[in-house]
Motif scaffolding. Structure first.
Motif, mmCIF file in Angstrom:
data_model
loop_
_atom_site.group_PDB
_atom_site.id
_atom_site.type_symbol
_atom_site.label_atom_id
_atom_site.label_comp_id
_atom_site.label_asym_id
_atom_site.label_seq_id
_atom_site.Cartn_x
_atom_site.Cartn_y
_atom_site.Cartn_z
ATOM 1 N N GLN A 64 32.772 -5.403 16.766
ATOM 2 C CA GLN A 64 34.341 -5.817 17.316
ATOM 3 C C GLN A 64 35.128 -4.935 16.969
ATOM 4 O O GLN A 64 35.665 -4.459 17.477
ATOM 5 C CB GLN A 64 34.764 -6.940 16.243
ATOM 6 C CG GLN A 64 36.086 -7.729 16.691
ATOM 7 C CD GLN A 64 36.385 -7.886 18.268
ATOM 8 O OE1 GLN A 64 35.569 -9.212 18.447
ATOM 9 N NE2 GLN A 64 36.888 -7.291 18.586
ATOM 10 N N THR A 76 38.248 -11.230 20.995
ATOM 11 C CA THR A 76 38.380 -11.543 19.955
ATOM 12 C C THR A 76 37.419 -12.259 19.829
ATOM 13 O O THR A 76 37.421 -12.957 18.777
ATOM 14 C CB THR A 76 40.405 -11.962 20.402
ATOM 15 O OG1 THR A 76 39.884 -13.152 20.525
ATOM 16 C CG2 THR A 76 40.638 -10.482 19.817
ATOM 17 N N TYR A 78 34.737 -12.533 17.749
ATOM 18 C CA TYR A 78 34.129 -12.391 16.520
ATOM 19 C C TYR A 78 35.439 -11.205 15.509
ATOM 20 O O TYR A 78 34.911 -10.635 14.108
ATOM 21 C CB TYR A 78 33.170 -11.397 15.921
ATOM 22 C CG TYR A 78 31.636 -12.099 17.270
ATOM 23 C CD1 TYR A 78 31.330 -13.181 17.350
ATOM 24 C CD2 TYR A 78 31.194 -11.014 18.568
ATOM 25 C CE1 TYR A 78 30.291 -13.534 17.884
ATOM 26 C CE2 TYR A 78 30.521 -11.621 18.804
ATOM 27 C CZ TYR A 78 29.589 -13.329 18.591
ATOM 28 O OH TYR A 78 28.640 -12.978 19.351
ATOM 29 N N SER A 79 36.685 -11.735 15.818
ATOM 30 C CA SER A 79 37.308 -10.730 15.191
ATOM 31 C C SER A 79 38.003 -11.418 13.543
ATOM 32 O O SER A 79 37.730 -12.597 13.216
ATOM 33 C CB SER A 79 38.836 -10.787 15.677
ATOM 34 O OG SER A 79 38.979 -12.154 15.889
ATOM 35 N N HIS A 152 41.181 -7.111 14.249
ATOM 36 C CA HIS A 152 39.334 -6.700 14.372
ATOM 37 C C HIS A 152 38.845 -7.174 13.535
ATOM 38 O O HIS A 152 39.300 -7.115 12.313
ATOM 39 C CB HIS A 152 39.024 -4.630 14.421
ATOM 40 C CG HIS A 152 40.552 -4.159 13.480
ATOM 41 N ND1 HIS A 152 41.966 -3.663 13.683
ATOM 42 C CD2 HIS A 152 39.625 -3.761 12.167
ATOM 43 C CE1 HIS A 152 42.248 -3.087 12.754
ATOM 44 N NE2 HIS A 152 40.332 -2.850 11.896
#
Length: 152
Positions: A64, A76, A78-79, A152
């Motif tokens: 990410q 997003t 895996y933010s 992130h």
């Protein structure tokens, strides 16, 4: 003959005890990492199956980061913000408890695994908005999945 019966009985007792101990350990593990009062405690699944998240969460977060910072892609799923929004818990006054504290989601798992938790040296360990806004954002994302905040 009597020794064989006793031996079989002890083996069976050992197997039953082992199964019980494994089940108890699994229940403790779930309780240890999913903190009561968090949105994650109300869900049956994360953005990926639990075992996959436990094994690969760092790869998801790194991927990410590369996509966001280096390529400008803001998918997003895996933010880190989404993780914090879902796994954060709140105290009695509805103030968020930092997720990296030793008794909270990230802190407890990293302490158990003896792994340095340095994400929050730079990143916020609590949502960047009031609890009511975080809950509203979660509801807007839909009840079936974890909230997917920016970042992130």
């Amino acid at each position: 003959m009597a020794k064989a019966v006793v031996r079989i009985g002890l083996v069976a007792l050992g197997l039953v005890w082992g199964a019980f101990a494994a089940q108890a350990a699994q229940a403790d593990e779930v309780k240890r990492y999913v903190v009561e009062g968090s949105q994650a405690a109300e869900r049956s699944a994360c953005v990926e199956p639990t075992e996959r998240m436990r094994r690969m969460h760092m790869e998801f977060i790194q991927h990410q980061r590369i996509a966001t910072v280096h390529e400008g892609i803001r998918d997003t799923q895996y933010s880190l913000t989404g993780c914090v929004d879902c796994h954060i818990s709140y105290d009695a006054n509805r103030n968020p408890r930092p997720i990296n504290q030793p008794d909270q989601f990230c802190g407890a798992c990293h302490r158990y695994a003896a792994v340095d938790l340095n994400c929050f040296d730079c990143h916020a360990s609590v949502p960047n908005r009031p609890a009511a806004d975080a809950e509203a954002a979660h509801r807007a994302a839909g009840v079936t999945g974890a909230p997917h905040g920016g970042g992130h």
